[in-house]
Motif scaffolding. Structure first.
Motif, PDB file in Angstrom:
ATOM      1  N   ALA A  34       1.019  -0.982  -0.092  1.00  0.00           N
ATOM      2  CA  ALA A  34      -0.194  -0.173   0.335  1.00  0.00           C
ATOM      3  C   ALA A  34       0.815   1.274   0.375  1.00  0.00           C
ATOM      4  CB  ALA A  34      -1.387   0.085   0.957  1.00  0.00           C
ATOM      5  N   SER A  35       0.950   2.085  -0.321  1.00  0.00           N
ATOM      6  CA  SER A  35       1.299   3.445  -0.943  1.00  0.00           C
ATOM      7  C   SER A  35       0.430   4.641  -0.838  1.00  0.00           C
ATOM      8  CB  SER A  35       1.826   3.268  -2.023  1.00  0.00           C
ATOM      9  OG  SER A  35       2.761   4.651  -2.472  1.00  0.00           O
ATOM     10  N   LYS A  36       1.364   5.501  -0.518  1.00  0.00           N
ATOM     11  CA  LYS A  36       0.008   7.505  -0.493  1.00  0.00           C
ATOM     12  C   LYS A  36       0.897   8.092  -2.073  1.00  0.00           C
ATOM     13  CE  LYS A  36      -0.790   7.276   3.612  1.00  0.00           C
ATOM     14  NZ  LYS A  36      -0.865   8.594   4.564  1.00  0.00           N
ATOM     15  N   HIS A  37       1.512   7.084  -2.569  1.00  0.00           N
ATOM     16  CA  HIS A  37       2.371   7.363  -4.125  1.00  0.00           C
ATOM     17  C   HIS A  37       0.931   6.635  -4.921  1.00  0.00           C
ATOM     18  CE1 HIS A  37       4.562   9.906  -2.216  1.00  0.00           C
ATOM     19  NE2 HIS A  37       5.454   9.129  -2.119  1.00  0.00           N
ATOM     20  N   THR A  38       1.123   6.952  -6.639  1.00  0.00           N
ATOM     21  CA  THR A  38       0.328   6.371  -7.328  1.00  0.00           C
ATOM     22  C   THR A  38       1.190   5.347  -8.636  1.00  0.00           C
ATOM     23  OG1 THR A  38       0.827   7.697  -8.971  1.00  0.00           O
ATOM     24  CG2 THR A  38      -1.440   8.037  -7.827  1.00  0.00           C
ATOM     25  N   ALA A  39       2.835   5.850  -8.338  1.00  0.00           N
ATOM     26  CA  ALA A  39       3.549   4.046  -8.981  1.00  0.00           C
ATOM     27  C   ALA A  39       2.744   2.521  -8.310  1.00  0.00           C
ATOM     28  CB  ALA A  39       4.773   5.064  -8.306  1.00  0.00           C
ATOM     29  N   ILE A  40       3.651   1.838  -8.937  1.00  0.00           N
ATOM     30  CA  ILE A  40       2.929   0.295  -8.452  1.00  0.00           C
ATOM     31  C   ILE A  40       4.310   0.288  -9.281  1.00  0.00           C
ATOM     32  CG2 ILE A  40       2.030  -1.243  -8.265  1.00  0.00           C
ATOM     33  CD1 ILE A  40      -0.377   0.779  -8.880  1.00  0.00           C
ATOM     34  N   PRO A  41       4.935  -0.788  -7.872  1.00  0.00           N
ATOM     35  CA  PRO A  41       6.257  -2.073  -8.482  1.00  0.00           C
ATOM     36  C   PRO A  41       5.876  -2.969  -9.471  1.00  0.00           C
ATOM     37  CG  PRO A  41       5.652  -2.415  -5.870  1.00  0.00           C
ATOM     38  CD  PRO A  41       4.926  -1.160  -7.060  1.00  0.00           C
ATOM     39  N   MET A  42       6.224  -3.328 -10.407  1.00  0.00           N
ATOM     40  CA  MET A  42       5.491  -4.652 -11.316  1.00  0.00           C
ATOM     41  C   MET A  42       6.032  -6.739 -10.219  1.00  0.00           C
ATOM     42  SD  MET A  42       4.187  -3.010 -14.052  1.00  0.00           S
ATOM     43  CE  MET A  42       4.632  -4.622 -15.086  1.00  0.00           C
ATOM     44  N   VAL A  55       3.328  -8.188  -8.539  1.00  0.00           N
ATOM     45  CA  VAL A  55       1.840  -7.743  -8.502  1.00  0.00           C
ATOM     46  C   VAL A  55       0.796  -7.462  -9.010  1.00  0.00           C
ATOM     47  CG1 VAL A  55       1.650  -5.297  -7.456  1.00  0.00           C
ATOM     48  CG2 VAL A  55       3.876  -6.565  -7.215  1.00  0.00           C
ATOM     49  N   LYS A  56      -0.551  -7.694  -8.320  1.00  0.00           N
ATOM     50  CA  LYS A  56      -1.536  -7.609  -8.928  1.00  0.00           C
ATOM     51  C   LYS A  56      -2.343  -6.307  -8.282  1.00  0.00           C
ATOM     52  CE  LYS A  56      -5.790  -9.458  -9.056  1.00  0.00           C
ATOM     53  NZ  LYS A  56      -7.118 -10.819  -8.187  1.00  0.00           N
ATOM     54  N   PRO A  57      -2.532  -5.054  -8.894  1.00  0.00           N
ATOM     55  CA  PRO A  57      -2.437  -4.387  -8.285  1.00  0.00           C
ATOM     56  C   PRO A  57      -4.299  -4.019  -8.913  1.00  0.00           C
ATOM     57  CG  PRO A  57      -2.063  -3.639 -10.639  1.00  0.00           C
ATOM     58  CD  PRO A  57      -2.307  -5.545 -10.336  1.00  0.00           C
ATOM     59  N   PHE A  58      -4.118  -2.859  -7.206  1.00  0.00           N
ATOM     60  CA  PHE A  58      -5.739  -3.221  -7.576  1.00  0.00           C
ATOM     61  C   PHE A  58      -5.769  -1.386  -6.565  1.00  0.00           C
ATOM     62  CE2 PHE A  58      -5.702  -6.429  -5.866  1.00  0.00           C
ATOM     63  CZ  PHE A  58      -7.406  -7.375  -6.351  1.00  0.00           C
ATOM     64  N   GLY A  59      -7.000  -0.564  -6.914  1.00  0.00           N
ATOM     65  CA  GLY A  59      -7.393   0.671  -5.751  1.00  0.00           C
ATOM     66  C   GLY A  59      -6.943   1.768  -5.234  1.00  0.00           C
ATOM     67  N   THR A  98      -2.600   0.221  -4.139  1.00  0.00           N
ATOM     68  CA  THR A  98      -3.243  -1.407  -3.671  1.00  0.00           C
ATOM     69  C   THR A  98      -2.585  -1.879  -4.109  1.00  0.00           C
ATOM     70  OG1 THR A  98      -4.804  -1.432  -2.966  1.00  0.00           O
ATOM     71  CG2 THR A  98      -4.037   0.120  -0.901  1.00  0.00           C
ATOM     72  N   ALA A  99      -1.936  -3.181  -3.993  1.00  0.00           N
ATOM     73  CA  ALA A  99      -1.460  -4.048  -4.608  1.00  0.00           C
ATOM     74  C   ALA A  99      -1.570  -5.239  -3.948  1.00  0.00           C
ATOM     75  CB  ALA A  99      -0.447  -3.740  -5.527  1.00  0.00           C
ATOM     76  N   ARG A 100      -2.101  -6.369  -4.220  1.00  0.00           N
ATOM     77  CA  ARG A 100      -1.872  -7.468  -3.272  1.00  0.00           C
ATOM     78  C   ARG A 100      -0.834  -8.575  -4.067  1.00  0.00           C
ATOM     79  NH1 ARG A 100      -5.302  -9.870   0.291  1.00  0.00           N
ATOM     80  NH2 ARG A 100      -5.192 -12.428   0.012  1.00  0.00           N
ATOM     81  N   LEU A 101       0.214  -9.705  -2.953  1.00  0.00           N
ATOM     82  CA  LEU A 101       1.168  -9.992  -3.349  1.00  0.00           C
ATOM     83  C   LEU A 101       1.107 -11.040  -2.796  1.00  0.00           C
ATOM     84  CD1 LEU A 101       3.833  -7.050  -1.706  1.00  0.00           C
ATOM     85  CD2 LEU A 101       3.041  -7.239  -4.023  1.00  0.00           C
ATOM     86  N   ASP A 102       0.747 -12.305  -3.789  1.00  0.00           N
ATOM     87  CA  ASP A 102       0.518 -13.271  -3.470  1.00  0.00           C
ATOM     88  C   ASP A 102       1.820 -14.506  -3.314  1.00  0.00           C
ATOM     89  OD1 ASP A 102       0.003 -16.012  -3.474  1.00  0.00           O
ATOM     90  OD2 ASP A 102      -2.759 -15.818  -3.715  1.00  0.00           O
ATOM     91  N   PHE A 103       2.496 -15.650  -2.942  1.00  0.00           N
ATOM     92  CA  PHE A 103       3.414 -16.369  -2.375  1.00  0.00           C
ATOM     93  C   PHE A 103       3.278 -17.508  -2.351  1.00  0.00           C
ATOM     94  CE2 PHE A 103       3.175 -13.179   0.732  1.00  0.00           C
ATOM     95  CZ  PHE A 103       3.774 -14.618   2.351  1.00  0.00           C
ATOM     96  N   SER A 104       1.637 -17.778  -2.625  1.00  0.00           N
ATOM     97  CA  SER A 104       1.037 -19.327  -1.762  1.00  0.00           C
ATOM     98  C   SER A 104       1.734 -20.648  -2.640  1.00  0.00           C
ATOM     99  CB  SER A 104      -0.171 -19.078  -2.433  1.00  0.00           C
ATOM    100  OG  SER A 104      -1.171 -18.267  -1.721  1.00  0.00           O
ATOM    101  N   SER A 105       2.412 -20.136  -3.290  1.00  0.00           N
ATOM    102  CA  SER A 105       3.495 -21.266  -4.172  1.00  0.00           C
ATOM    103  C   SER A 105       4.343 -21.975  -4.005  1.00  0.00           C
ATOM    104  CB  SER A 105       3.755 -20.995  -5.843  1.00  0.00           C
ATOM    105  OG  SER A 105       3.788 -20.146  -5.768  1.00  0.00           O
ATOM    106  N   TRP A 106       5.154 -20.604  -3.008  1.00  0.00           N
ATOM    107  CA  TRP A 106       6.222 -21.077  -2.288  1.00  0.00           C
ATOM    108  C   TRP A 106       6.373 -22.115  -0.872  1.00  0.00           C
ATOM    109  CZ3 TRP A 106      11.703 -20.281  -2.594  1.00  0.00           C
ATOM    110  CH2 TRP A 106      12.174 -20.938  -2.030  1.00  0.00           C
ATOM    111  N   LYS A 107       6.484 -22.797  -1.248  1.00  0.00           N
ATOM    112  CA  LYS A 107       6.731 -24.298   0.143  1.00  0.00           C
ATOM    113  C   LYS A 107       7.143 -24.069   1.575  1.00  0.00           C
ATOM    114  CE  LYS A 107       2.071 -24.774  -1.924  1.00  0.00           C
ATOM    115  NZ  LYS A 107       0.437 -24.261  -1.704  1.00  0.00           N
TER     116      LYS A 107
END
Length: 838
Positions: free
Chosen positions: A48-56, A74-78, A86-95
């Motif tokens: 989550a950020s106070k800015h608009t740029a989103i990392p890839m 990164v899966k971006p949201f508004g 905001t963005a969602r970081l999913d690392f479920s595949s890491w076991k």
């Protein structure tokens, strides 16, 4: 906020939050579940950020090596709340298991663990708050309160008739007691034991005082609730709804006798009349008794089920009361709301068929009558979906208990199409939430009303039950997101549970007399949670007591304050905590550690202080001898000989100076050959923090890391690897939670001796004011063993391998005698790895 209270006893291992997460350092953050994640489960964080740029991209980094082990998209949201993006970081595949952190752009997350045991002991930890909430005899204070309850109102007997209803739990930070919340709490505790008995320990007696009674603590606590509910349903056609009212709010105080009701220390007891009762200038909207009676009946019925083979006579009473309570609900359908004298705030429950559905299904389990089954099905059809699901608001406790427990109990009994119908009701409610929640990065669509955390907990349980009943993982990410929210994956980046995790960002200033007046921890308490900003602004009597530490994360959407002055977001509740205990037990069970695996070192079987383990499992009569050494080793040969003779293992924590001393190295090699634990005690034995101001550090992070690394290099030359010595005992046995955090970041666990005896004074010399003779030390150890409820169970008993020549009264000369006496008392000496089950 970060909990720095050094006296707080906490559970669950977690490495400390990174200083780089400070608000001043960045305007982008990564929110995580501070408890950690299961290897096979959903694992996601929110950027989550106070800015608009989103990392890839984002990276999962191994904390020990500092090397990335996984890169994700990164899966971006508004916008959400205070954040522009905001963005969602999913690392479920890491076991794989380990300790990690996430990096996305300039943001770096706190450290967290991935392991099967990350939730182990959490449910027992939250159970501490339930014990602390006990009325009549309070085991936390070791004192009694509210012993005169109470006098009747609205009943068939004359008003002010004396009745004994002492007991139960205080509802929240006030001392009112409600049958609805208590019955729901009791049911959740019983269900947690029914569904996950293996996750609970036995470290307390039935009265809540320390000491095993061969009954799981969860069952002891549930029975405390059942005892009180029995008093509140004293006759077949009598039932009471609450003790006391909002006159209780006369002032903040620790629990005692309250003279606010015009009858000395007696408090009013409100009868379930089925008719409207006082509500300040108004009357409540009571229409019957079924909402209360159904909850009573289901708690009694489940209590009977679980206790029938343990206490047949008591269980028989519960069985009869389950039927009489249900009969009252059948005769007087409708809701039974709470009463309030001075203010407009009540538990305005509006539904009741869900309670009667659960009661009917529970009675079917007891009696096997088809009529009960059919009544349960009829009730289920009347309220298929709990009304708040998918809505953005509701009144306070309007749709209590926030989840239709009856659907789960009924579905468990059904097969085929009938079962699919009931689980379909769950699915519809969950999907109504999901259709809105999937549009934001936190997967959040729970109304920000009072006790939003209670709703969050209930909804997570509903998702869990749906998954268990159907085998479908369709809503697994939504389920995990609601669980994660409670432990830090929220805009404020804080856990909503006091003291959980140990070194995390957790509430430290809740609206509670225990913390505010008594300066006591309220371990395991679930606080109310964030509320809509417009609700907060319109509440009566809220005034923050200090600058808002979360000011940067407040928004027009919702607010949360870790401040005693905000009773709307930061007040703990008994019933919410009881529901959380069920959820934590379920998550612990998901880890698959039971029953084969031993209790891990982050379990509530262990005692922590400021992030260090200071005691092992108090339910086991085991202890470990711990010896430290720096410049003296005169007792080494004597100690080794006694340990060999007694066949006792021990742990030796030695400084780098000790390991490097050529005169001591033969002893070190002999101790290693004997199989004793050899660990670090720092290299140069620096003092880490001020003796008087323990929070004041006297060492930098860089100096700490270098000194500790030097200690391990000295050990390595003697064949002692870091992997074989993962426990670290600080120099001078003096540290603070920052030192514990740095230790965790190094992949180690800080340990310290167990206080209570004077064994650690064996280094003192006659010239010291603190001097203690060997006789005095010896007596203090045996006295503690003989007089304390848990004795020396789980002790790390600290002694020194050598002392200054000025001390001629060497305590190690009495080691053989001490071991012999403790063995006679039934104690078993184990390695530190055995004591902490690693």
């Amino acid at each position: 906020m970060k909990n720095n209270c050094l006296t707080i006893i906490t559970t669950l291992w977690l490495t400390a939050l990174c200083a780089s997460d400070a608000i001043a350092a960045t305007e982008s953050w990564i929110r995580i579940n501070q408890l950690g994640y299961l290897p096979g489960g959903v694992k996601a964080a929110v950027w989550a950020s106070k800015h608009t740029a989103i990392p890839m991209k984002f990276q999962l980094v191994d904390s020990a090596s500092g090397k990335p082990v996984f890169t994700g998209t990164v899966k971006p949201f508004g916008q959400y709340g205070p954040f522009r993006t905001t963005a969602r970081l999913d690392f479920s595949s890491w076991k794989q298991t380990g300790t990690f952190y996430l990096v996305a752009g300039e943001a770096k997350s706190p450290y967290f663990r991935i392991a099967p045991n990350v939730y182990a002991g959490a449910a027992d930890f939250a159970l501490r708050y339930m014990r602390q909430q006990r009325s009549f005899f309070n085991p936390f204070l070791k004192d009694s309160c509210h012993t005169h309850d109470g006098y009747t109102l609205y009943g068939p007997m004359p008003d002010s008739t004396r009745i004994d209803v002492a007991g139960g739990w205080h509802d929240a930070s006030d001392y009112l007691q409600y049958s609805t919340t208590s019955a729901n709490a009791t049911y959740h505790l019983l269900a947690a034991y029914r569904d996950f008995p293996q996750v609970f320990g036995d470290r307390y007696a039935a009265n809540g005082l320390e000491g095993s009674n061969h009954v799981p603590d969860i069952l002891d606590e549930a029975r405390w609730g059942l005892d009180w509910l029995s008093k509140m349903h004293p006759r077949d056609n009598w039932m009471f709804n609450q003790i006391a009212d909002d006159r209780d709010h006369n002032g903040m105080r620790l629990p005692k006798e309250d003279p606010f009701y015009g009858k000395g220390f007696e408090r009013p007891v409100y009868f379930c009349s089925g008719q409207p009762q006082v509500r300040g200038k108004f009357m409540n909207q009571t229409t019957g008794v079924a909402s209360t009676a159904g909850k009573f009946a289901s708690a009694f019925a489940l209590g009977y089920d679980l206790l029938k083979d343990k206490d047949a006579a008591y269980a028989g009473i519960l069985r009869r009361k389950a039927l009489t309570a249900y009969s009252m609900g059948r005769r007087q359908p409708g809701v039974c709301q709470t009463a309030s004298v001075k203010s407009p705030y009540i538990y305005a429950e509006d539904n009741w068929v869900d309670d009667m559905e659960l009661a009917a299904a529970s009675l079917y389990r007891l009696y096997g009558k088809d009529s009960c089954r059919q009544q349960a099905l009829d009730y289920a059809g009347q309220e298929k979906i709990t009304p708040w699901l998918g809505k953005d608001t509701a009144y306070h406790y309007q749709w209590y208990p926030f989840i239709n427990l009856g659907h789960y109990e009924l579905a468990r009994q059904l097969k085929g199409a009938a079962r699919q119908t009931i689980t379909g009701y769950y699915q519809q409610g969950i999907d109504q939430v999901w259709q809105q929640a999937k549009n934001n990065a936190f997967y959040r669509y729970i109304p920000f009303i009072w006790c939003s955390n209670n709703l969050t907990t209930a909804f997570a349980i509903q998702c869990y039950w749906y998954r268990q009943l159907t085998g479908s993982n369709a809503y697994a990410a939504l389920e995990q997101a609601n669980f994660d929210w409670l432990f830090g994956c929220n805009p404020w980046g804080t856990s909503m549970v006091y003291g959980l995790p140990a070194a995390g960002d957790t509430p430290e200033d809740p609206h509670s007399a225990f913390t505010h007046l008594g300066h006591y921890p309220v371990d395991g308490a679930l606080v109310d949670g964030p509320v809509y900003t417009n609700i907060y602004k319109n509440l009566i009597g809220i005034q923050l007591s200090k600058p808002d530490a979360y000011a940067a994360f407040q928004s027009d959407l919702a607010v949360y304050h870790d401040d005693f002055g905000d009773y709307s977001t930061n007040e703990p509740t008994m019933d919410g905590t009881a529901s959380l205990i069920y959820l934590l037990a379920a998550m612990d069970h998901e880890g698959g550690n039971h029953p084969a695996a031993a209790t891990p070192a982050n379990s509530s079987a262990y005692t922590y202080a400021a992030g260090a383990v200071i005691r092992g499992d108090t339910s086991r009569k085991t202890l470990t001898l711990v010896f430290t050494g720096d410049e003296f080793a005169d007792g080494g040969r004597t100690i080794r000989r006694v340990l060999q003779q007694q066949k006792v293992p021990a742990a030796f924590f030695l400084t780098g100076k000790f390991y490097a001393n050529p005169a001591f190295q033969p002893l070190v090699k002999q101790l290693k050959a004997d199989g004793h634990y050899l660990g670090p005690h720092s290299d140069q034995h620096p003092l880490y923090c001020d003796w008087q101001k323990r929070d004041s550090l006297l060492i930098t992070r860089d100096a700490f890391d270098k000194d500790l690394a030097a200690n391990y290099r000295r050990m390595k030359t003697l064949g002692i690897s870091q992997s074989a010595a993962s426990y670290f005992l600080p120099p001078y046995e003096w540290y603070n939670d920052t030192i514990a955090a740095w230790t965790k970041a190094a992949g180690l666990q800080l340990v310290n001796f167990t206080p209570g005896t004077r064994s650690n004074a064996d280094y003192t010399t006659p010239a010291m004011k603190s001097y203690r003779s060997s006789e005095e030390i010896y007596k203090s150890i045996l006295q503690y063993a003989d007089t304390q409820p848990a004795g020396l169970n789980g002790f790390m008993l600290l002694l020194h391998i050598g002392t200054d020549p000025a001390r001629t009264d060497k305590f190690y000369n009495r080691l053989h005698e001490l071991i012999t006496d403790l063995k006679k008392r039934g104690y078993r000496f184990v390695t530190i790895n055995q004591l902490l089950h690693t």
